[in-house]
Design an enzyme around this catalytic site. Structure first.
Site, PDB file in Angstrom:
ATOM      1  N   GLY A 162      -4.473 -25.595   5.954  1.00  0.00           N
ATOM      2  CA  GLY A 162      -4.930 -24.227   6.172  1.00  0.00           C
ATOM      3  C   GLY A 162      -3.869 -23.330   6.765  1.00  0.00           C
ATOM      4  N   CYS A 184      -8.143 -28.223  12.432  1.00  0.00           N
ATOM      5  CA  CYS A 184      -7.814 -27.798  11.078  1.00  0.00           C
ATOM      6  C   CYS A 184      -7.547 -29.024  10.196  1.00  0.00           C
ATOM      7  CB  CYS A 184      -6.601 -26.874  11.176  1.00  0.00           C
ATOM      8  SG  CYS A 184      -5.759 -26.470   9.655  1.00  0.00           S
TER       9      CYS A 184
END
Lengths: 913, 255
Positions: A450, A180
């Site tokens: 995120g 991520c």
């Protein structure tokens, strides 16, 4: 009966609430309906989902969540939610919520070939321990692993780090956040020497130019996008730019949409840098005072396995590029080499190497990135005239360079999940630094996070294979010593050799290097690229995989033991969002059945391992560190005894229920009467979450990572605080003396991050003067070249595949797909395809097709319109749907520096099913 | 067989068939009538449709009592169950008599005698079509707002910038907590087909989920003294491992 309008609304809703929740109220008068809500108990909390970190309030009654609302006092969202956050109250109550440990058994014993049957916690831990001892004896610290998460609470991450790194002396703990944010982290560390953004969300309201790079904020950071859109609507001067590989919902608000080909973001960034120089727009005052120029090697491979031993035949051609790359014409121009040149990828293992260069070299390096070259390379839409595309690029440069404009750049997965993710992150800083547009309101290269706590937990606590808390790393002796002192450990307890990152843990399962693996708060067997490899590894190799989960996920399906977990509001916890805002919450309701919080699971398991099992001499193949015998961690038991430990002490006693922690008592007035199921189960009266939080906070306080005291986050008037919190004040903008207490008086701007601030000097190709030069207080402007993607469409697999998300679902869908309304809204993933590409293949909307890559194939239905509009030759499939298991097709290339997977580019073909 | 018997049998068969067809037709008619009940705009105080159908004896007293001739008794062919009272706001709206004579006249309580304030009746809900409403296009109209008897509460006006010129727009909004469905707005609306019309609320109203509150609408202070629910009795020792657990079957299906 007269009712005020408000009471009328409230009671009207209460009446329907009662009916839906099933409370036994047959016929309600309005007064009785209002009574229903009167004994609801409210508390503040945070949304379970994305990195925006909206504040919510939760209402409970009789041990159940009856309602949630956006918190009007939360600065992030001021009472709003997106449609996922709207369902925070329902995600705990899916029909197949796991409430019982399940283990594969045959004839009353664990059997990897058996079916799942319910077992007791005792049986579960017994087998976990038996397997752990077997594997640890055979393979030592490198044979065990924990796959953690950017959705771990702060305390969960900290417990896991301590259990693994201090207890088992293993660095094989890595989170899904590797896939991520790792590229963002690597770029922060290399550029600034410290992690996480300088700015905060208020930059939106101060910026007049907002640029999105490969980030569909409209769907993936919805409430923050509302703020961006409001900014756009409120001032005619504001410009929004969306750089993307296809038209998405963020384009709808953008003034300028630039559709580019995969990886050409690298070229566009360099074009902007070249323009800045060509127009004499470099902010020399800023650059001379605060920056240096740097570069690194280009021959760094793609993060794939260096051997084809495990590759399917079909994927061997792609895998071969890990060792050797034949430069195409564009790469040759971009990298100042010859087209067709074959380059050995010699620096795959030393990809993060970098050195100082002079400005003349930097200028020479960006010289090839002319408008003509970049426009032709980057233009994605074959129907768009080249001149129009060039005008757009020029306009983008204009917006960045205009001295009156304050620019905020946003990016997330398009940049981070990228084979050159660290590079392209650094390029954004390059341009902001060249212009001096950083660390002031509205001037903000802002790396969006995120997950809800990739910042607060994974990065800040250090749940990575190479990290320790507060930006320290395992492979720097000084850092280990600091950690060992804070943790009251004998010297050389900590393992200096970075462990396996998440993609490597998958590969280790495949080649037998890792045989015991505990998965927590994520779904790695659905989310990792090239999934077919890892699914087989999990089921067919001699390993033991434990998955702690709330719902039956793909990872649970391939596990050997499944442990039911408490979900967010069923435990005390804390998250840290993208703008460094740490927010804490209390347990609101008890977990169902036998489900128990991950912290409890780890603490209980830690009772079964003694210091003598782990702190004796351990084998770590490949370990080469000064002061350590080759390939070994020395025994620290003697030293431990001197410090007051006993070899018979359990890890629970030595690491967690320490004398200091036992002093932090439960009950505590901060609880305001709320329960704590972990404390109740442990039964030894210490306030686990508070003690661990305060112990962890000692790492960051005084080191520019200051957290406020635990209790402060629970004050009624607080809605999280942006660290560093010094003398009770949060920090809005770091590195700027006006806002950041860590900047030296009179410095104005200071990039005080300490990591990697002494570098050798060289030219564009190599180091020429190895003596390290100090760059204390400065940030690095990196030159990074364009490089082509490892796997590109060809005659056989003729389309690009990109994966991503939709607003309605979160990650692998384990929670959102169990909310009936969200499932109804978007029941299945689709394949977005350009109408001409569909026509060419004889496909119509909703047709069932095969989508196939070298690595696997699945079926999916076609969509040619709707929220996304593709360019020809490029398709998109979101990954939330385990029934459309797109990661069977994706390619496990990573950024060689950050080790983050590139989910955005591989080659596929599509044909009717 | 002699012809008279044959004829009889034939005629009997035909008659049965005719009756059956007629029955089918009548049943279909009744069904469509009943289905159309949702379209009916009833007099003020009308009970929920099921109760209303049971109580209304189709006496016509309400229609007689109405001083404005608003109420009609439905005839065959009207899209409303036969004989029951309804009105067509576009033709003649309800003028919101404060003494509610229609309700007073109703002998069976099909029009609820408990309704004491005409402003609290809910005959329907006005709905605006934003594409055909002149105010929504930027013109100065707002007739509906001015004729609404529940002035300023059932319909409000929101001023917003037009943006394409230096004029403000005055857009009407209907609020379901105050609108009675009288239809004075629909009757007065000057467009060719009324851009605001009264409909059965069931046809138009949604509902925000019962699990959610709009955060800024009501104060919900943090509970200072939280009382957790009493913990469920702990399972009797470890002996009570169930044979099946949620999710197990799906997990055992494999990939």
């Amino acid at each position: 009966m007269h009712l005020s309008r408000r009471a009328f609304i409230k009671s009207g809703i209460a009446a329907s609430t009662a009916a839906t929740v099933g409370l036994p109220i047959a016929k309600l008068t309005e007064a009785a309906a209002a009574e229903v809500e009167k004994d609801w108990q409210w508390d503040k909390a945070v949304c379970r989902f994305c990195g925006v970190g909206c504040g919510i309030m939760v209402a409970t009654k009789e041990g159940r969540i009856v309602a949630t609302k956006g918190d009007p006092k939360a600065p992030v969202n001021k009472g709003l939610n997106c449609i996922k956050g709207y369902f925070n109250g329902k995600i705990l109550y899916g029909k197949d919520r796991l409430t019982q440990p399940l283990m594969r058994m045959k004839d009353g014993k664990f059997d990897k070939k058996g079916q799942f049957v319910p077992v007791t916690w005792e049986q579960a831990f017994d087998e976990m321990e038996r397997q752990w001892r077997r594997v640890y004896a055979e393979k030592g610290p490198t044979g065990v692993a924990i796959i953690g998460s950017g959705q771990y609470t702060i305390q969960e991450g900290y417990t896991a780090v301590k259990l693994m790194k201090v207890g088992m002396r293993s660095n094989n703990i890595d989170p899904n956040a590797r896939n991520c944010m790792a590229s963002a982290v690597a770029a922060f560390m290399q550029t600034f020497g410290i992690d996480e953004p300088a700015g905060n969300y208020d930059d939106v309201e101060h910026a007049d130019t907002i640029v999105l790079w490969g980030a569909n904020m409209a769907e993936c950071h919805p409430i923050l996008w509302s703020r961006v859109t409001d900014r756009r609507l409120s001032d005619k001067n504001v410009r929004v730019v969306n750089l993307s590989t296809y038209h998405n919902m963020s384009s709808d608000v953008a003034d300028l949409e630039i559709l580019f080909k995969p990886n050409t973001d690298l070229a566009i960034q360099n074009y902007i840098a070249r323009e800045i120089i060509a127009r004499n727009a470099v902010n020399w005052d800023f650059v001379n005072k605060h920056c240096v120029f740097a570069t690194g090697p280009y021959d760094i491979g793609y993060g794939m396995r260096p051997t084809s031993k495990f590759a399917y035949d079909a994927e061997k051609d792609t895998q071969a590029k890990e060792l050797r790359v034949k430069l195409d014409r564009n790469e040759a121009i971009a990298q100042r080499r010859q087209a067709g040149e074959e380059v050995e990828q010699k620096n795959a293992a030393t990809a993060d190497k970098h050195w100082l260069i002079g400005f003349e070299d930097f200028k020479k390096a960006v010289e090839p990135y002319t408008l003509d070259f970049v426009a032709e390379l980057a233009k994605a839409d074959p129907d768009e005239p080249l001149e129009k595309f060039k005008a757009k690029l020029r306009q983008l440069a204009d917006l960045y360079i205009d001295p009156t404009r304050r620019v905020t750049s946003f990016w997330t997965m398009g940049f981070n999940q990228h084979q050159r993710g660290t590079w392209v992150n650094e390029q954004t800083y390059m341009n902001h630094l060249l212009l001096g547009k950083i660390a002031s309101p509205g001037n903000s290269p802002f790396s969006l996070t995120g997950q809800p706590s990739a910042c607060g937990t994974a990065r800040e606590v250090g749940t990575f294979s190479h990290r320790l808390p507060a930006d320290m790393v395992v492979n720097i002796a000084k850092h280990r010593e600091t950690a060992e002192k804070l943790w009251k450990l004998p010297a050389k307890t900590l393992n200096p050799k970075p462990g396996s990152h998440i993609v490597k843990i998958m590969r280790d399962l495949e080649d037998g290097s890792v045989k015991w693996c505990w998965v927590q708060v994520n779904n790695p067997f659905q989310h990792n690229a090239n999934a077919n490899h890892w699914l087989r590894a999990a089921r067919e190799k001699d390993n033991f995989i434990i998955v702690s989960e709330a719902y039956p996920s793909i990872s649970a399906k391939v596990a050997d033991l499944i442990l039911p977990v408490a979900m967010i509001f069923e435990k005390w916890g804390g998250y840290g969002n993208a703008e460094r805002r740490t927010q804490l919450w209390r347990q609101q309701v008890p977990p169902p059945g036998q489900a128990r919080a991950d912290v409890w699971q780890m603490l209980e398991f830690s009772k079964r391992i003694k210091l003598k099992d782990v702190w004796g001499e351990q084998s770590v193949p490949g370990l080469k560190e000064e002061g350590f015998p080759d390939g070994k961690l020395p025994s620290v038991l003697d030293e431990a005894v001197k410090m007051g430990y006993s070899p018979e002490d359990s890890l629970y006693k030595a690491l967690f229920a320490t004398p200091d922690n036992l002093k932090v008592k439960w009950p505590d007035p901060v609880a305001k009467g709320h329960d704590n199921h972990i404390v109740s189960l442990l039964g030894d009266g210490w306030f686990v979450e508070k003690a661990l939080f305060e112990e962890y906070a000692r790492f960051g306080r005084g080191h520019a990572h200051d957290l406020a005291p635990f209790d402060r986050y629970y004050d009624d008037d607080v809605r999280g605080l942006k660290w560093p919190v010094v003398n009770g004040r949060e920090t809005a903008i770091r590195f700027n003396e006006q806002y950041d207490p860590y900047v030296r008086k009179g410095a104005g701007i200071e990039f005080y991050g300490p990591a990697m601030k002494a570098l050798p000097l060289g030219n564009l190709d190599a180091v020429t003067d190895p003596a390290p030069k100090s760059l204390a207080g400065k940030a690095k402007i990196f030159f990074r070249p364009y490089a082509a993607p490892a796997e590109q469409p060809d005659a056989h697999y003729d389309l690009w595949l990109c994966t991503g998300r939709v607003l309605e679902h979160w990650h692998s869908g384990t929670m959102t797909r169990r909310v009936p309304e969200l499932h109804r809204a978007v029941p299945a993933a689709q394949l977005w395809l350009h109408p001409k590409d569909a026509e060419k293949r004889g496909l119509k909307r909703n047709d069932l097709v095969w989508i196939e890559s070298r690595r696997g194939k699945i079926q999916v239905r076609v969509e040619i319109g709707g929220r996304n509009r593709m360019v020809q030759g490029y398709v998109f499939v979101p990954w939330f749907d385990e029934g459309v298991f797109i990661n069977r097709l994706t390619l496990d290339t990573t950024c060689p520096i950050s080790k983050e997977t590139d989910f955005k580019k591989c080659a596929v073909k599509v044909y009717k099913a | 067989m002699d012809t008279s018997r044959r004829d009889f049998l034939l005629k009997a068969a035909q008659g049965t068939a005719a009756a059956a067809c007629g029955g089918l037709l009548w049943a279909a008619f009744l069904r469509s009538n009943a289905a159309a009940a949702v379209l009916a705009i009833r007099p003020p105080g009308a009970r929920p449709e099921a109760d209303f159908a049971a109580l209304c004896i189709k006496c016509g007293q309400c229609a007689r009592a109405c001083p404005y001739d608003t109420l009609k008794m439905a005839t065959a062919g009207d899209k409303v169950p036969i004989g029951t009272p309804y009105f067509v706001p576009r033709k003649i709206p309800c003028y919101m008599c404060t003494d509610i004579p229609c309700k007073v006249a109703c002998p069976t309580g099909a029009l609820d005698p408990a309704l004491d304030d005409i402003a609290r009746s809910r005959m329907g809900l006005a709905v605006i079509d934003e594409e055909s409403c002149l105010s929504w296009q930027g013109l100065r109209c707002e007739v509906c707002y001015r004729v609404c008897p529940v002035k300023g509460r059932a319909i409000t006006i929101e001023m917003r910038p037009r943006e394409t010129s230096k004029h403000a727009m005055f857009v009407p909004w209907v609020h379901s907590d105050a609108c009675t469905g009288c239809g004075l707005c629909e009757a007065a609306c000057p467009t060719q087909e009324a851009a605001i019309r009264v409909l059965n609320p069931k046809l138009v109203q949604g509902k925000i989920g019962a699990h959610y509150r709009l955060g800024w609408r009501s104060e919900t202070p943090i509970t200072q003294e939280f009382h957790p629910a009493p913990a469920p009795a702990p399972a009797a020792g470890e002996a009570t491992v169930p044979k099946k657990a949620p999710g197990m079957d799906y997990l055992n299906q494999g990939l």
